[in-house]
Design a protein around this motif. Structure first.
Motif, PDB file in Angstrom:
ATOM      1  N   PRO A  42       0.811  -1.224   0.000  1.00 13.20           N
ATOM      2  CA  PRO A  42       0.000   0.000   0.000  1.00 13.20           C
ATOM      3  C   PRO A  42       0.842   1.270   0.000  1.00 13.20           C
ATOM      4  O   PRO A  42       0.461   2.277  -0.625  1.00 13.20           O
ATOM      5  N   ALA A  43       1.997   1.248   0.668  1.00 14.62           N
ATOM      6  CA  ALA A  43       2.858   2.429   0.666  1.00 14.62           C
ATOM      7  C   ALA A  43       3.356   2.722  -0.749  1.00 14.62           C
ATOM      8  O   ALA A  43       3.337   3.874  -1.208  1.00 14.62           O
ATOM      9  N   GLY A  44       3.795   1.675  -1.452  1.00 11.29           N
ATOM     10  CA  GLY A  44       4.261   1.860  -2.827  1.00 11.29           C
ATOM     11  C   GLY A  44       3.154   2.327  -3.748  1.00 11.29           C
ATOM     12  O   GLY A  44       3.373   3.151  -4.650  1.00 11.29           O
ATOM     13  N   ASP A  45       1.942   1.824  -3.540  1.00 16.16           N
ATOM     14  CA  ASP A  45       0.807   2.266  -4.357  1.00 16.16           C
ATOM     15  C   ASP A  45       0.527   3.751  -4.156  1.00 16.16           C
ATOM     16  O   ASP A  45       0.170   4.464  -5.106  1.00 16.16           O
ATOM     17  N   LEU A  46       0.686   4.239  -2.932  1.00 17.20           N
ATOM     18  CA  LEU A  46       0.450   5.655  -2.661  1.00 17.20           C
ATOM     19  C   LEU A  46       1.535   6.528  -3.303  1.00 17.20           C
ATOM     20  O   LEU A  46       1.240   7.615  -3.816  1.00 17.20           O
ATOM     21  N   VAL A  47       2.782   6.052  -3.287  1.00 16.77           N
ATOM     22  CA  VAL A  47       3.853   6.771  -3.980  1.00 16.77           C
ATOM     23  C   VAL A  47       3.563   6.821  -5.478  1.00 16.77           C
ATOM     24  O   VAL A  47       3.671   7.876  -6.122  1.00 16.77           O
TER      25      VAL A  47
END
Length: 405
Positions: A295-300
């Protein structure tokens, strides 16, 4: 390499590229070409500069700049005798002819060493000097890229086509640099011990070296490394939100390769205008950031996809972590760092026009090279033959006999 003489009986790019590197380093490289047709690559149209470029064709210039060319009919006795005279005064014999051709032309190791026992003999091959396929040929697209694992590694699981090499002569250029390094080491050994080596580099060996980490992992685990299915591919890798290649709103890409996510996460959040993510309870410790990397990578990725490439290039100039623009060939050529370090060199073509070529990658004493264009076919035949002490009459007779161009 000033004072070192290299005799090159080779064609196409893989092994001639080694001669180009040695010429960059100061060696006198004499390129022996077929007396009628020359290097077979002179007839290719793939990746050339087109008719508008005149005599300057990168396909020939890249692996042959800085050399002298002599046209010799090695199949004739007079031509073969002339080659022996050049062997006698050379430090290095460089070839990529297939074994059958080397035997036919009498340019195998024993033939060359019979004339000059102290010569370094360097062979570029497709598949190495031993094994059941040692007599076979190959190119970098087949042997280096496909057979040695790069095509497999660059292709997502389930993709409909295997990945192609990203550039012409991709494996050839790396292979040529490897051969040049091997020759340099052999010359150092000869200087120290008086012993001359046989240097072997193959497209297969260079290709395996390029994929060495994947091969080593496969050997350890006794299975291939996992690959992301094409339908599940995402900009950031699943275990680190700041490693990946992220699309921008205008179809360009920005790469992050930050191996320490906890160290750089807050700075990345500030640069993508998502300061709220710094204290997000999903990401506020190193452990939780790694646990919630998807999820962190998706937000980036979502933030970067909202704005164009130029916006991010400017914005990320102050980014602490490691990042890169995904650049086209023209952009690489104009990159200020490339220019500042002398990685693009000026060369004057046959017609006197200023042209540019990529430098070989090793520099000495922080000094870029001063390079000259590739020779025209057999351009230096007279100069080289007369340099052996032949008279003008002998030069003319060799031409009448069909021994030289």
């Amino acid at each position: 390499m000033e004072g070192i003489k290299v005799l090159e009986v080779a064609q196409f790019t893989f092994t001639p590229a080694a001669g180009a590197v040695l010429a960059d380093w100061g060696a006198d490289v004499m390129k022996v070409e077929h007396a009628v047709t020359g290097d077979a690559q002179r007839g290719l149209k793939i990746g050339t500069g087109g008719a508008a470029a005149g005599s300057f064709q990168p396909l020939m210039e890249h692996p042959n700049r800085g050399k002298r060319s002599v046209g010799i009919a090695l199949e004739t006795e007079a031509g073969r005798a002339l080659l022996d005279e050049l062997i006698a005064e050379s430090d290095v014999f460089l070839t990529n002819f297939l074994p059958a051709a080397r035997r036919k032309l009498r340019i195998e190791v024993d033939d060359v060493r019979a004339v000059n026992p102290s010569i370094v003999y360097a062979r570029g091959s497709a598949l190495g000097p031993r094994g059941p396929e040692s007599e076979d040929g190959g190119y970098d697209g087949s042997t280096f890229w496909c057979r040695a694992g790069s095509a497999w590694g660059g292709t997502a699981a389930g993709a409909s086509m295997a990945a192609s090499m990203p550039s012409g002569a991709y494996g050839d250029s790396m292979g040529g640099m490897t051969i040049a390094g091997g020759i340099a080491a052999a010359l150092l050994k000869r200087e120290r011990t008086g012993e001359a080596s046989v240097v072997d580099v193959s497209l297969l060996s260079v290709g395996a070296w390029a994929t060495a980490l994947s091969i080593g992992t496969a050997l350890l685990l006794e299975e291939n490394p996992p690959k992301m299915p094409v339908e599940n591919m995402r900009p950031a890798i699943p275990v680190n939100p700041v490693i990946g290649t992220f699309p921008t709103s205008d179809g360009r890409f920005i790469n992050f390769t930050m191996l320490q996510p906890g160290r750089y996460w807050a700075d990345v959040c500030r640069h993508i205008d998502r300061e709220d993510l710094i204290d997000d309870p999903r990401f506020d410790t190193d452990e939780k950031l790694i646990e919630n990397a998807i999820p962190a990578g998706d937000l980036v990725a979502e933030a970067i996809a909202a704005k164009p490439y130029d916006h991010w290039v400017e914005k990320f100039e102050t980014l602490e972590g490691q990042w890169a623009k995904v650049q086209s060939p023209l952009e690489v050529a104009d990159d200020p760092q490339v220019r500042a370090n002398g990685y693009i060199l000026m060369v004057q073509d046959l017609e006197g026009n200023d042209r540019e070529l990529v430098s070989s990658p090793v520099q000495f004493d922080e000094a870029p090279y001063d390079v000259s264009r590739a020779p025209q076919f057999a351009e230096h035949t007279d100069e080289i033959v007369l340099g052996l002490g032949k008279s003008e009459d002998e030069l003319i007779q060799l031409k009448i006999d069909g021994a030289i161009t």
